[in-house]
Design a protein around this motif. Structure first.
Motif, PDB file in Angstrom:
ATOM      1  N   VAL A 165       0.864  -1.171   0.000  1.00 56.05           N
ATOM      2  CA  VAL A 165       0.000   0.000   0.000  1.00 56.05           C
ATOM      3  C   VAL A 165       0.905   1.226   0.000  1.00 56.05           C
ATOM      4  N   ARG A 166       0.751   2.058  -0.989  1.00 52.37           N
ATOM      5  CA  ARG A 166       1.555   3.275  -1.096  1.00 52.37           C
ATOM      6  C   ARG A 166       0.726   4.465  -0.595  1.00 52.37           C
ATOM      7  N   VAL A 167       1.259   5.169   0.397  1.00 54.89           N
ATOM      8  CA  VAL A 167       0.616   6.391   0.872  1.00 54.89           C
ATOM      9  C   VAL A 167       1.231   7.537   0.089  1.00 54.89           C
ATOM     10  N   GLY A 168       0.437   8.136  -0.774  1.00 54.45           N
ATOM     11  CA  GLY A 168       0.983   9.074  -1.738  1.00 54.45           C
ATOM     12  C   GLY A 168       1.036  10.523  -1.293  1.00 54.45           C
ATOM     13  N   GLY A 169       0.544  10.844  -0.103  1.00 52.23           N
ATOM     14  CA  GLY A 169       0.563  12.240   0.334  1.00 52.23           C
ATOM     15  C   GLY A 169      -0.768  12.899   0.051  1.00 52.23           C
ATOM     16  N   GLY A 170      -0.829  14.203   0.193  1.00 57.58           N
ATOM     17  CA  GLY A 170       0.219  15.142   0.498  1.00 57.58           C
ATOM     18  C   GLY A 170       0.745  15.081   1.917  1.00 57.58           C
ATOM     19  N   TYR A 171       1.279  16.237   2.325  1.00 60.73           N
ATOM     20  CA  TYR A 171       2.004  16.305   3.581  1.00 60.73           C
ATOM     21  C   TYR A 171       1.165  15.871   4.775  1.00 60.73           C
ATOM     22  N   SER A 172      -0.046  16.404   4.913  1.00 59.14           N
ATOM     23  CA  SER A 172      -0.850  16.101   6.101  1.00 59.14           C
ATOM     24  C   SER A 172      -1.235  14.628   6.158  1.00 59.14           C
ATOM     25  N   THR A 173      -1.513  14.020   5.008  1.00 55.76           N
ATOM     26  CA  THR A 173      -1.834  12.595   4.984  1.00 55.76           C
ATOM     27  C   THR A 173      -0.619  11.774   5.388  1.00 55.76           C
ATOM     28  N   ALA A 174       0.535  12.086   4.831  1.00 55.47           N
ATOM     29  CA  ALA A 174       1.764  11.386   5.211  1.00 55.47           C
ATOM     30  C   ALA A 174       2.060  11.576   6.692  1.00 55.47           C
ATOM     31  N   ARG A 175       1.901  12.798   7.185  1.00 56.21           N
ATOM     32  CA  ARG A 175       2.147  13.090   8.601  1.00 56.21           C
ATOM     33  C   ARG A 175       1.278  12.220   9.493  1.00 56.21           C
ATOM     34  N   ASP A 176       0.006  12.092   9.155  1.00 54.80           N
ATOM     35  CA  ASP A 176      -0.906  11.322   9.997  1.00 54.80           C
ATOM     36  C   ASP A 176      -0.508   9.846  10.036  1.00 54.80           C
ATOM     37  N   PHE A 177      -0.120   9.291   8.900  1.00 55.69           N
ATOM     38  CA  PHE A 177       0.302   7.890   8.869  1.00 55.69           C
ATOM     39  C   PHE A 177       1.615   7.692   9.624  1.00 55.69           C
ATOM     40  N   LEU A 178       2.529   8.627   9.507  1.00 60.77           N
ATOM     41  CA  LEU A 178       3.805   8.526  10.216  1.00 60.77           C
ATOM     42  C   LEU A 178       3.599   8.614  11.727  1.00 60.77           C
ATOM     43  N   ARG A 179       2.811   9.551  12.153  1.00 64.02           N
ATOM     44  CA  ARG A 179       2.573   9.726  13.592  1.00 64.02           C
ATOM     45  C   ARG A 179       1.831   8.539  14.196  1.00 64.02           C
ATOM     46  N   ALA A 180       1.009   7.877  13.391  1.00 68.04           N
ATOM     47  CA  ALA A 180       0.252   6.722  13.880  1.00 68.04           C
ATOM     48  C   ALA A 180       1.086   5.444  13.890  1.00 68.04           C
ATOM     49  N   GLY A 181       2.322   5.517  13.411  1.00 71.52           N
ATOM     50  CA  GLY A 181       3.187   4.341  13.403  1.00 71.52           C
ATOM     51  C   GLY A 181       2.785   3.284  12.396  1.00 71.52           C
ATOM     52  N   LEU A 182       2.156   3.696  11.298  1.00 70.24           N
ATOM     53  CA  LEU A 182       1.636   2.748  10.317  1.00 70.24           C
ATOM     54  C   LEU A 182       2.563   2.505   9.137  1.00 70.24           C
ATOM     55  N   GLY A 235      13.474  27.132   3.754  1.00 67.66           N
ATOM     56  CA  GLY A 235      13.255  28.065   4.842  1.00 67.66           C
ATOM     57  C   GLY A 235      11.804  28.400   5.114  1.00 67.66           C
ATOM     58  N   ARG A 236      10.889  27.645   4.537  1.00 68.26           N
ATOM     59  CA  ARG A 236       9.464  27.887   4.727  1.00 68.26           C
ATOM     60  C   ARG A 236       8.694  26.640   4.322  1.00 68.26           C
ATOM     61  N   GLY A 237       7.461  26.549   4.792  1.00 65.47           N
ATOM     62  CA  GLY A 237       6.613  25.427   4.416  1.00 65.47           C
ATOM     63  C   GLY A 237       6.271  24.544   5.598  1.00 65.47           C
ATOM     64  N   ASN A 238       5.875  23.311   5.293  1.00 66.10           N
ATOM     65  CA  ASN A 238       5.624  22.304   6.324  1.00 66.10           C
ATOM     66  C   ASN A 238       6.947  21.661   6.704  1.00 66.10           C
ATOM     67  N   ARG A 239       7.257  21.640   8.002  1.00 63.53           N
ATOM     68  CA  ARG A 239       8.553  21.115   8.442  1.00 63.53           C
ATOM     69  C   ARG A 239       8.444  19.621   8.733  1.00 63.53           C
ATOM     70  N   LEU A 240       8.926  18.829   7.800  1.00 66.83           N
ATOM     71  CA  LEU A 240       8.833  17.377   7.888  1.00 66.83           C
ATOM     72  C   LEU A 240       9.680  16.811   9.017  1.00 66.83           C
ATOM     73  N   TRP A 241      10.848  17.391   9.261  1.00 64.75           N
ATOM     74  CA  TRP A 241      11.760  16.836  10.268  1.00 64.75           C
ATOM     75  C   TRP A 241      11.091  16.696  11.634  1.00 64.75           C
ATOM     76  N   ASP A 242      10.186  17.599  11.993  1.00 64.02           N
ATOM     77  CA  ASP A 242       9.537  17.540  13.305  1.00 64.02           C
ATOM     78  C   ASP A 242       8.628  16.324  13.445  1.00 64.02           C
ATOM     79  N   VAL A 243       8.145  15.796  12.327  1.00 63.34           N
ATOM     80  CA  VAL A 243       7.262  14.631  12.345  1.00 63.34           C
ATOM     81  C   VAL A 243       8.051  13.344  12.572  1.00 63.34           C
ATOM     82  N   LEU A 244       9.344  13.362  12.232  1.00 68.10           N
ATOM     83  CA  LEU A 244      10.143  12.129  12.192  1.00 68.10           C
ATOM     84  C   LEU A 244      10.966  11.898  13.454  1.00 68.10           C
ATOM     85  N   ARG A 245      10.706  12.626  14.501  1.00 60.58           N
ATOM     86  CA  ARG A 245      11.450  12.448  15.746  1.00 60.58           C
ATOM     87  C   ARG A 245      11.366  10.991  16.211  1.00 60.58           C
ATOM     88  N   GLY A 246      12.525  10.357  16.433  1.00 57.34           N
ATOM     89  CA  GLY A 246      12.585   8.985  16.907  1.00 57.34           C
ATOM     90  C   GLY A 246      12.406   7.921  15.845  1.00 57.34           C
TER      91      GLY A 246
END
Length: 214
Positions: free
Chosen positions: A149-166, A180-191
């Motif tokens: 199953v490919r989660v194609g995004g965008g950012y908020s969809t990917a963020r939700d799947f990443l945070r849910a550990g899926l 220097g602007r936009g949605n900061r992906l690095w903050d979602v990937l902590r740990g």
């Protein structure tokens, strides 16, 4: 065994565009982020329909090939489908053309669901769902028939799947630019590096390919 995977584009400072418009649906800096991917022979063939063999064939193309192969279904957000362009038009089929490159069932997460499913040329069928992502993932997994199953995004969809550990496999295309602007992906990937094995590879274009797998 079915795995859940995501491919994401980001800058060196960890940003993805956050300013989509109907005329520029992926955001101002999307072209800069995806230039190396868009130059590959695989992208030109699968998305643009270019059968001349033009395009790069190095490391970036190898990852492009992997991003298209092995997926039996896809999940995406309403923004990636393009619902915001014509939110009240039930006949709007998105901005992927008459023959989208997916070739699988695609589950579109939308608060406007239920909407009628949309069959397209080449095997793509867009389904619209407003359920919890875990429930949509279960449906997409069944539809994938043992493929990924490919989660194609965008950012908020990917963020939700990443945070849910899926997510089992995450691949980052890190473009050699600073936004220097936009949605900061690095903050979602902590740990994330604590639960997944990390590998990196630098392409001829300067793009850094970072993969996380568990």
């Amino acid at each position: 065994m079915t795995r859940v995977r995501i491919d994401l584009f980001t800058s060196l400072d960890g940003y993805t565009p956050a300013d989509p418009t109907p005329d520029n649906p992926m955001g101002t800096d999307w072209g800069r982020l995806t230039a190396a991917f868009g130059a590959t022979r695989t992208f030109r063939k699968n998305v643009l329909g270019d059968t001349t063999g033009a395009g790069t064939t190095g490391v970036d193309d190898r990852y492009a090939i992997a991003s298209f192969e092995g997926a039996g279904s896809e999940i995406m957000g309403a923004g990636k489908f393009g619902l915001q362009a014509f939110p009240d038009d039930v006949d709007w089929k998105g901005w992927w053309g008459d023959k989208p490159s997916f070739g699988t069932p695609v589950y579109v997460l939308s608060h406007t669901a239920p909407r009628p499913s949309i069959p397209m040329e080449g095997g793509t069928i867009f389904h619209f769902r407003s359920a919890a992502i875990e429930d949509v993932l279960a449906e997409a997994t069944e539809a994938a028939g043992g493929l990924d199953v490919r989660v194609g995004g965008g950012y908020s969809t990917a963020r939700d799947f990443l945070r849910a550990g899926l997510v089992d496999d995450l691949h980052l295309f890190v473009a050699p630019i600073f936004l220097g602007r936009g949605n900061r992906l690095w903050d979602v990937l902590r740990g994330f590096d604590l639960t997944h094995k990390v590998t990196t590879e630098v392409a001829e274009s300067g793009t850094i390919h970072v993969t996380f797998a568990r």
